[in-house]
Every structure is written in C-alpha cells, then in structure tokens.
Design a protein around this motif. Structure first.
Motif, PDB file in Angstrom:
ATOM      1  N   ALA A 106      -9.288 -10.550  -1.861  1.00  0.00           N
ATOM      2  CA  ALA A 106      -8.675 -10.174  -3.017  1.00  0.00           C
ATOM      3  C   ALA A 106      -8.141  -8.432  -3.306  1.00  0.00           C
ATOM      4  CB  ALA A 106     -10.157  -9.943  -3.680  1.00  0.00           C
ATOM      5  N   ALA A 107      -8.826  -7.605  -2.253  1.00  0.00           N
ATOM      6  CA  ALA A 107      -8.094  -6.308  -2.532  1.00  0.00           C
ATOM      7  C   ALA A 107      -6.938  -6.394  -2.692  1.00  0.00           C
ATOM      8  CB  ALA A 107      -9.049  -5.764  -1.249  1.00  0.00           C
ATOM      9  N   ILE A 108      -6.063  -7.114  -1.516  1.00  0.00           N
ATOM     10  CA  ILE A 108      -3.951  -6.994  -1.469  1.00  0.00           C
ATOM     11  C   ILE A 108      -3.565  -7.315  -3.169  1.00  0.00           C
ATOM     12  CG2 ILE A 108      -1.980  -8.050  -0.497  1.00  0.00           C
ATOM     13  CD1 ILE A 108      -4.046  -8.789   1.353  1.00  0.00           C
ATOM     14  N   ILE A 109      -4.497  -8.342  -3.880  1.00  0.00           N
ATOM     15  CA  ILE A 109      -4.019  -8.602  -5.386  1.00  0.00           C
ATOM     16  C   ILE A 109      -4.190  -7.655  -5.480  1.00  0.00           C
ATOM     17  CG2 ILE A 109      -4.507  -9.872  -7.502  1.00  0.00           C
ATOM     18  CD1 ILE A 109      -5.427 -12.476  -5.081  1.00  0.00           C
ATOM     19  N   LEU A 110      -5.550  -6.649  -5.690  1.00  0.00           N
ATOM     20  CA  LEU A 110      -5.814  -5.794  -6.847  1.00  0.00           C
ATOM     21  C   LEU A 110      -5.024  -4.484  -7.033  1.00  0.00           C
ATOM     22  CD1 LEU A 110     -10.019  -5.059  -7.007  1.00  0.00           C
ATOM     23  CD2 LEU A 110      -8.024  -6.003  -8.453  1.00  0.00           C
ATOM     24  N   ALA A 111      -4.086  -4.543  -5.066  1.00  0.00           N
ATOM     25  CA  ALA A 111      -3.594  -3.511  -4.941  1.00  0.00           C
ATOM     26  C   ALA A 111      -1.915  -3.178  -5.343  1.00  0.00           C
ATOM     27  CB  ALA A 111      -3.145  -3.255  -3.316  1.00  0.00           C
ATOM     28  N   ALA A 112      -1.991  -4.559  -5.357  1.00  0.00           N
ATOM     29  CA  ALA A 112      -0.769  -4.915  -6.060  1.00  0.00           C
ATOM     30  C   ALA A 112       0.184  -3.923  -6.971  1.00  0.00           C
ATOM     31  CB  ALA A 112       0.201  -6.422  -6.269  1.00  0.00           C
ATOM     32  N   PRO A 113      -0.842  -4.085  -8.214  1.00  0.00           N
ATOM     33  CA  PRO A 113      -0.095  -3.014  -9.745  1.00  0.00           C
ATOM     34  C   PRO A 113       0.426  -1.291  -9.134  1.00  0.00           C
ATOM     35  CG  PRO A 113      -2.113  -4.884  -9.941  1.00  0.00           C
ATOM     36  CD  PRO A 113      -2.070  -4.631  -8.730  1.00  0.00           C
ATOM     37  N   ALA A 114      -0.538  -1.037  -8.008  1.00  0.00           N
ATOM     38  CA  ALA A 114      -0.322   0.322  -7.864  1.00  0.00           C
ATOM     39  C   ALA A 114       0.926   0.451  -6.823  1.00  0.00           C
ATOM     40  CB  ALA A 114      -1.179   0.817  -6.616  1.00  0.00           C
ATOM     41  N   THR A 115       1.636  -0.729  -6.629  1.00  0.00           N
ATOM     42  CA  THR A 115       3.012  -0.387  -6.147  1.00  0.00           C
ATOM     43  C   THR A 115       3.949  -0.513  -6.968  1.00  0.00           C
ATOM     44  OG1 THR A 115       2.827  -2.427  -5.233  1.00  0.00           O
ATOM     45  CG2 THR A 115       2.061  -1.321  -3.569  1.00  0.00           C
ATOM     46  N   SER A 116       4.006  -0.014  -8.158  1.00  0.00           N
ATOM     47  CA  SER A 116       4.947  -0.383  -8.817  1.00  0.00           C
ATOM     48  C   SER A 116       6.125   0.241  -8.593  1.00  0.00           C
ATOM     49  CB  SER A 116       4.338  -0.102 -10.336  1.00  0.00           C
ATOM     50  OG  SER A 116       3.620   1.017 -10.143  1.00  0.00           O
ATOM     51  N   GLY A 117       6.274   1.116  -7.485  1.00  0.00           N
ATOM     52  CA  GLY A 117       7.359   2.347  -7.955  1.00  0.00           C
ATOM     53  C   GLY A 117       8.445   1.404  -7.230  1.00  0.00           C
ATOM     54  N   ASN A 118       8.257   0.160  -6.340  1.00  0.00           N
ATOM     55  CA  ASN A 118       9.036  -0.940  -6.672  1.00  0.00           C
ATOM     56  C   ASN A 118       9.182  -2.327  -6.742  1.00  0.00           C
ATOM     57  OD1 ASN A 118      10.420  -3.016  -4.319  1.00  0.00           O
ATOM     58  ND2 ASN A 118      10.343  -2.100  -2.797  1.00  0.00           N
ATOM     59  N   SER A 119      10.231  -2.554  -7.599  1.00  0.00           N
ATOM     60  CA  SER A 119      10.088  -3.977  -8.634  1.00  0.00           C
ATOM     61  C   SER A 119       9.690  -5.166  -7.608  1.00  0.00           C
ATOM     62  CB  SER A 119      11.044  -3.758  -9.286  1.00  0.00           C
ATOM     63  OG  SER A 119      12.477  -3.411  -8.287  1.00  0.00           O
ATOM     64  N   ALA A 120       9.827  -5.129  -6.369  1.00  0.00           N
ATOM     65  CA  ALA A 120       9.220  -6.295  -5.600  1.00  0.00           C
ATOM     66  C   ALA A 120       8.189  -6.698  -5.046  1.00  0.00           C
ATOM     67  CB  ALA A 120      10.917  -6.529  -4.954  1.00  0.00           C
ATOM     68  N   ALA A 121       7.939  -5.157  -5.043  1.00  0.00           N
ATOM     69  CA  ALA A 121       6.741  -4.903  -3.904  1.00  0.00           C
ATOM     70  C   ALA A 121       5.593  -6.081  -4.624  1.00  0.00           C
ATOM     71  CB  ALA A 121       6.140  -3.882  -3.168  1.00  0.00           C
ATOM     72  N   PRO A 122       5.078  -5.503  -6.317  1.00  0.00           N
ATOM     73  CA  PRO A 122       4.265  -6.004  -6.521  1.00  0.00           C
ATOM     74  C   PRO A 122       4.221  -7.255  -6.894  1.00  0.00           C
ATOM     75  CG  PRO A 122       4.944  -4.392  -8.310  1.00  0.00           C
ATOM     76  CD  PRO A 122       5.635  -4.693  -6.621  1.00  0.00           C
ATOM     77  N   LEU A 123       4.819  -8.367  -6.785  1.00  0.00           N
ATOM     78  CA  LEU A 123       5.492  -9.687  -6.833  1.00  0.00           C
ATOM     79  C   LEU A 123       4.935  -9.861  -5.411  1.00  0.00           C
ATOM     80  CD1 LEU A 123       5.682 -12.234  -8.533  1.00  0.00           C
ATOM     81  CD2 LEU A 123       7.581 -11.731  -8.207  1.00  0.00           C
ATOM     82  N   VAL A 124       5.441  -9.280  -4.533  1.00  0.00           N
ATOM     83  CA  VAL A 124       5.577 -10.079  -2.881  1.00  0.00           C
ATOM     84  C   VAL A 124       3.604  -9.392  -2.864  1.00  0.00           C
ATOM     85  CG1 VAL A 124       5.753  -9.750  -0.564  1.00  0.00           C
ATOM     86  CG2 VAL A 124       7.321  -8.961  -1.964  1.00  0.00           C
ATOM     87  N   LEU A 125       3.147  -9.420  -2.577  1.00  0.00           N
ATOM     88  CA  LEU A 125       2.104  -8.116  -2.526  1.00  0.00           C
ATOM     89  C   LEU A 125       1.069  -9.273  -2.967  1.00  0.00           C
ATOM     90  CD1 LEU A 125       1.579  -4.592  -2.176  1.00  0.00           C
ATOM     91  CD2 LEU A 125       1.255  -6.168  -0.252  1.00  0.00           C
ATOM     92  N   LEU A 126       0.974  -9.720  -4.370  1.00  0.00           N
ATOM     93  CA  LEU A 126       0.407 -10.413  -5.692  1.00  0.00           C
ATOM     94  C   LEU A 126       0.263 -11.817  -4.391  1.00  0.00           C
ATOM     95  CD1 LEU A 126      -1.669 -10.643  -8.378  1.00  0.00           C
ATOM     96  CD2 LEU A 126       0.661 -11.314  -9.630  1.00  0.00           C
TER      97      LEU A 126
END
Length: 259
Positions: A106-126
């Motif tokens: 769940a923490a990984i899901i919540l942290a996904a938006p914080a990686t918005s600097g890399n367009s692909a990173a939030p989707l991968v983490l989510l």
C-alpha cells in the motif's frame, strides 16, 4: 565435539578431535594446529581446512523426526484415523507477516504519485503495488479462513482428506491415486509447500468429486478455477500442527503402507 582436518594441497595433513570447552582455548588450539601443519607445506601451497561438525546432533534430530512420524503412524494404525489440526500459532504468525507486506504494498501505491518526474515511474510503481497488494491480501484472507474454519488434514487407511471443523470436505484423495509427493523449499531451506501428484485415475476421481460442487470447498476457497479438475498436482495448505518436514515424511510412509 568436532573433527578438524587440516591438510596441504601437497598431501601433508593431520586430523584433530576437539572437545567442547572455552571458546578462547578452542581458537588458540585451532591456530596452533594450523601452524603445526603449515610448517610442512611448501611455499605458496594453500592449506585446505575441512571442518566437519560432529554428526551426533544431526543424527539426533533425524531420530527425533523418525520418532514423531512413528508415533503418528502408530495412532493411525491403532485408530484407523489420524487428525492433524491447523496450528493457531503458525497461522497467526502468517497473518502478521502477510499484513506487514500488504502495508508495504500500500505504501508503494501511495508513493507512486511522488515520482511524477519520470513519466513511466508512477505507472510501474502503481502496477507493482497493486499486484503485491492483491497477492498478499488474498494470502491473508486464505490464511484467515484456514484459521477461522479450523481446517484439518485427516489420514485414514484409504487416503487423506482436507476438511473444515464441520466435516465438510475440501479435497480428498486415495493413497493409490497418488504418484508421489513433492516439497517446495523456501530460500531459508524450509519446506514452504507440499504438492501431491495424481495418477490418471486419480485425476478422474478428482474431477468427479469437484463436479459435486462440495460445500466445504466453496466455504474455503476464494476463487473457483474451471481448470482445477485438469491439474495433475494439488497443493496442501501449510500451517498445520505437524511441521511440513515431518508431514511429508508421514505422508510418504502412509502412502507406501496403505496404497
């Protein structure tokens, strides 16, 4: 007591028997023995150390396991039935572990938006977070059901069955329908899961059993898979009062005795 063998690659060597004592003395003896043999080694010749722990402890552990398995087989032979209940302590510990991993997911899901600097990173983490959350959530629910329904493994002369506290059957198989058992080990070396593999006749009997839509199976399983009846292997749940190491040996011996 332990046996210490010190030898050079050139063949010079000696064997020493060490009895338990003060740690400092044993360390001093070890260095002294290495030096004594090392004086006879040619320059640049490596010294090979082969420290073999005394096998007595290992043999005692094996003997205890054999005794426990023999006791279980004795109960089965005497009563015609051996009931192995789920271990409440082991299942509660599993629930705690799964809950921790679910929280991390769940923490990984919540942290996904914080990686918005890399367009692909939030989707991968989510995606990773959702997959892990679903996995551990399903494992938690399955463990809770095993705990709340008091799932038990019942061995008889004919075979074995998995049932809940009301006697509703989840799985059943005859000894003669089992080809062999297989243990899946964890990285720690312990047995994580036990599978049993069915003969062709065993698969046919299982298909007939599943076709009856057993009540116990519906109460226990989270998902009903249409291809379950075609599977050649069946996994047993873990967390019984008998350890998996003892259980697989018990099942193997019961199968050989009664098939």
């Amino acid at each position: 007591m332990s046996i210490l063998t010190i030898k050079c690659m050139s063949g010079v060597g000696a064997t020493f028997v060490h009895r338990s004592g003060h740690g400092g003395n044993r360390k001093h003896d070890l260095h002294r023995n290495i030096a004594a043999v090392g004086r006879h080694c040619v320059p640049h010749d490596s010294i090979e150390l082969d420290v073999r722990a005394h096998r007595g402890e290992e043999e005692r552990l094996m003997s205890r396991r054999e005794e426990r398995v023999a006791q279980h087989l004795g109960v089965l032979e005497r009563d015609g039935t051996l009931v192995i209940p789920s271990s409440r302590t082991r299942l509660i510990l599993k629930l705690i572990v799964f809950s921790v991993f679910t929280a991390i997911s769940a923490a990984i899901i919540l942290a996904a938006p914080a990686t918005s600097g890399n367009s692909a990173a939030p989707l991968v983490l989510l995606t990773i977070g959702l997959a892990l959350s679903a996995l551990f959530l399903l494992a938690s629910v399955a463990t809770y059901r095993q705990l709340s329904q008091r799932i038990r493994l019942v061995l008889t002369f004919q075979g074995m069955r998995l049932e809940n506290e009301n006697g509703n059957i989840i799985e059943q198989v005859e000894w003669r329908d089992i080809e062999h058992f297989r243990a899946i080990h964890s990285r720690a070396g312990t047995i994580a899961v036990i599978y049993y593999y069915l003969t062709d006749t065993g698969r046919e009997r299982r298909r007939e059993f599943l076709a009856t839509d057993p009540i116990g199976r519906n109460q226990f399983l989270l998902l009903k898979l249409s291809w379950a009846g075609e599977s050649k292997s069946v996994a047993l749940p873990s967390g019984f009062a008998v350890s998996n190491a003892d259980l697989i040996e018990l099942l193997e011996k019961a199968r050989h005795r009664y098939r």
